[in-house]
Design a protein around this motif. Structure first.
Motif, PDB file in Angstrom:
ATOM      1  N   ASP A  22       0.889  -1.052  -0.098  1.00 24.69           N
ATOM      2  CA  ASP A  22      -0.054   0.037   0.214  1.00 24.69           C
ATOM      3  C   ASP A  22       0.924   1.281  -0.016  1.00 24.69           C
ATOM      4  O   ASP A  22       1.782   1.129   0.698  1.00 24.69           O
ATOM      5  CB  ASP A  22      -0.761   0.152   1.119  1.00 24.69           C
ATOM      6  CG  ASP A  22      -1.970   0.791   1.159  1.00 24.69           C
ATOM      7  OD1 ASP A  22      -2.299   1.600   0.124  1.00 24.69           O
ATOM      8  OD2 ASP A  22      -2.497   1.437   2.276  1.00 24.69           O
ATOM      9  N   SER A  76       0.801   5.531   0.488  1.00 21.05           N
ATOM     10  CA  SER A  76      -0.106   6.681   0.952  1.00 21.05           C
ATOM     11  C   SER A  76       0.531   8.181   0.818  1.00 21.05           C
ATOM     12  O   SER A  76       1.839   8.168   0.863  1.00 21.05           O
ATOM     13  CB  SER A  76      -0.577   6.719   2.614  1.00 21.05           C
ATOM     14  OG  SER A  76      -1.266   7.657   2.871  1.00 21.05           O
ATOM     15  N   ARG A  90      -2.212   5.263   6.355  1.00 19.30           N
ATOM     16  CA  ARG A  90      -2.858   6.654   6.146  1.00 19.30           C
ATOM     17  C   ARG A  90      -2.141   7.772   6.913  1.00 19.30           C
ATOM     18  O   ARG A  90      -1.846   7.687   8.114  1.00 19.30           O
ATOM     19  CB  ARG A  90      -4.252   6.637   6.502  1.00 19.30           C
ATOM     20  CG  ARG A  90      -5.195   5.363   6.152  1.00 19.30           C
ATOM     21  CD  ARG A  90      -5.364   5.588   4.430  1.00 19.30           C
ATOM     22  NE  ARG A  90      -6.541   4.603   4.002  1.00 19.30           N
ATOM     23  CZ  ARG A  90      -6.038   3.359   3.581  1.00 19.30           C
ATOM     24  NH1 ARG A  90      -4.637   3.133   3.472  1.00 19.30           N
ATOM     25  NH2 ARG A  90      -6.996   2.518   3.268  1.00 19.30           N
ATOM     26  N   SER A 137      -1.129   3.265  10.661  1.00 17.51           N
ATOM     27  CA  SER A 137      -1.129   1.894  10.048  1.00 17.51           C
ATOM     28  C   SER A 137      -1.899   1.014  10.848  1.00 17.51           C
ATOM     29  O   SER A 137      -2.091   1.319  12.293  1.00 17.51           O
ATOM     30  CB  SER A 137       0.355   1.567  10.029  1.00 17.51           C
ATOM     31  OG  SER A 137       0.740   1.314  11.391  1.00 17.51           O
ATOM     32  N   ASP A 171      -9.379   3.337   8.084  1.00 12.32           N
ATOM     33  CA  ASP A 171      -9.415   4.561   7.604  1.00 12.32           C
ATOM     34  C   ASP A 171      -9.586   5.740   8.816  1.00 12.32           C
ATOM     35  O   ASP A 171      -9.737   5.286   9.949  1.00 12.32           O
ATOM     36  CB  ASP A 171     -10.609   4.631   6.623  1.00 12.32           C
ATOM     37  CG  ASP A 171     -10.348   5.959   5.616  1.00 12.32           C
ATOM     38  OD1 ASP A 171      -9.129   6.256   5.630  1.00 12.32           O
ATOM     39  OD2 ASP A 171     -11.044   6.221   4.981  1.00 12.32           O
ATOM     40  N   CYS A 180      -0.383  -1.644  -5.619  1.00 13.07           N
ATOM     41  CA  CYS A 180      -0.919  -0.228  -5.024  1.00 13.07           C
ATOM     42  C   CYS A 180      -0.463   0.708  -6.145  1.00 13.07           C
ATOM     43  O   CYS A 180       0.588   0.687  -6.613  1.00 13.07           O
ATOM     44  CB  CYS A 180      -0.612   0.107  -3.678  1.00 13.07           C
ATOM     45  SG  CYS A 180       1.255  -0.139  -3.400  1.00 13.07           S
ATOM     46  N   LYS A 210      -0.605   5.310  -6.441  1.00 12.31           N
ATOM     47  CA  LYS A 210      -1.537   6.703  -5.909  1.00 12.31           C
ATOM     48  C   LYS A 210      -1.093   7.841  -7.069  1.00 12.31           C
ATOM     49  O   LYS A 210       0.080   7.853  -7.453  1.00 12.31           O
ATOM     50  CB  LYS A 210      -0.581   7.124  -4.819  1.00 12.31           C
ATOM     51  CG  LYS A 210      -1.259   8.407  -3.806  1.00 12.31           C
ATOM     52  CD  LYS A 210      -2.948   7.906  -3.447  1.00 12.31           C
ATOM     53  CE  LYS A 210      -2.723   6.965  -2.316  1.00 12.31           C
ATOM     54  NZ  LYS A 210      -4.107   6.583  -1.845  1.00 12.31           N
TER      55      LYS A 210
END
Length: 388
Positions: A27, A29, A72, A83, A118, A325, A327
């Motif tokens: 992931d 962020s 996040r 996390s 989240d 992932c 972004k």
């Protein structure tokens, strides 16, 4: 679609971060504000902090003892990074203290194993979704402002309560609304996608709408000019786009739906789309970006709308294994991608590649089990959630 093509048609690799050890990047962020940070979670249960511009390693946070389900950044402070993990903890790290212990640890019942989480846009509430325990699955809520005593402190400090009736299997994804702190959606392996208004009270009152994606939900994304549409992707590559502007209405509109999004786009040559990495709402272009890929690491950027999918750009020569992932960095105008080859790539328009770290490319490491089911006796106080 022209604006989207203009943004991505000349993307090429700007920086390539090679791993120093075999791991997956799971992931990624980015902070909402103009901060020089980006964070990734890795298959060795660690969280890495990098420079947003150069991909230089700034810190490595260790402490989780099971797979990390996501990372996040705080919406209001780039110095706070959260996390979540299957070890039953959410952890808050201070990015100004490299390689330090977490400054906060959030827990609930000892049988809870988190597979999603989240942070609300106000930074006031944390929510985690658990794996199924016996017959129940839980949405767990904390007051993120409560100061936790790390490791030795009150086990349930900051715990606001749980929802336990809305899902019948693992809660695989939770997503707060980007602008409305009380609005939350959750998706599970039971095929249900639930919309909550947390300002209305307990679980029964807060649940305002339920959609069915007919499969296990893998990710949720708020989209649309007013952020009142919801994109749902499933673990078997299904795609659903719903209008959530009037969730209480019986006339909720399905804008688009497909049980297999891979069949909706034609790729050049003999290439085929094997999986969907995820989706993102691009506010400047007012379009949905979907990223798909092949097992050899080739990426395909897709425009997603009510009429279907259209290919924008294919990216090759980057990853050598499945991409996990991505972004889109609005501030830096760069695409970030992480994969099972352990590489973190930064793509920019018209860029020339700079290699960061190890020079030898790593192929995908052997398949790893990132999820352990919990089937222990559950006893938890099913409190109503009262938002602070």
């Amino acid at each position: 679609m022209d604006a989207l093509k203009d943004s991505f048609s000349s993307l090429s690799i700007a920086r390539r971060l090679q791993p120093s050890k075999a791991l997956y990047i799971l992931d990624v962020s980015l902070p909402v504000c103009d901060s020089n940070f980006l964070a990734v979670s890795c298959s060795n249960h660690s969280v890495h902090l990098y420079s947003r511009e150069t991909l230089r390693l700034l810190a490595e946070f260790q402490g989780h003892t099971a797979p990390v389900c996501g990372v996040r950044f705080s919406h209001l402070s780039p110095n706070l990074l959260f996390s979540g993990s299957a070890d039953g903890t959410l952890r808050c790290w201070d990015t100004r203290r490299p390689d330090s212990d977490p400054i906060q640890v959030f827990r609930s019942d000892s049988t809870h194993s988190y597979c999603s989480f989240d942070v609300s846009c106000s930074d006031r509430v944390l929510c985690a979704g658990t794996e199924q325990v016996e017959e129940d699955s839980f949405l767990v809520f904390w007051d993120a402002r409560m100061v936790q005593e790390v490791e030795t402190g009150s086990k349930n400090g900051g715990l606001l309560g749980v929802f336990s009736e809305s899902h019948g299997d693992d809660i695989t994804t939770v997503k707060f609304h980007p602008q409305q702190s009380d609005r939350l959606v959750s998706g599970g392996s039971d095929g249900l996608v639930n919309l909550f208004d947390l300002s209305l009270g307990g679980e029964e009152e807060a649940l305002v709408s339920t959609c069915n994606c007919n499969s296990s939900a893998s990710s949720l994304c708020w989209t649309g000019k007013s952020l009142d549409q919801l994109l749902c992707l499933t673990h078997d590559e299904g795609l659903h786009l719903w209008d959530m502007a009037s969730p209480e209405s019986d006339d909720r509109l399905t804008l688009f739906s497909s049980p297999d999004a891979r069949t909706l786009v034609q790729l050049p040559g003999e290439t085929s789309l094997e999986y969907i990495v995820g989706g993102a709402w691009l506010s400047d272009e007012e379009r949905i970006l979907l990223v798909g890929g092949n097992s050899d690491g080739e990426l395909h950027l897709l425009d997603c709308s009510e009429t279907g999918l259209r290919l924008i750009k294919s990216l090759s020569g980057g990853h050598s294994a499945t991409v996990r992932c991505f972004k889109w960095d609005v501030i830096g105008q760069a695409l970030l991608t992480g994969a099972e080859d352990g590489q973190l790539l930064q793509w920019r328009p018209g860029a020339e590649e700079i290699c960061v770290g190890q020079k030898d490319s790593l192929k995908s490491i052997s398949a790893m089990q990132h999820k352990a089911k919990a089937h222990r006796k559950q006893a938890v106080n099913k409190d109503r959630v009262k938002m602070p």
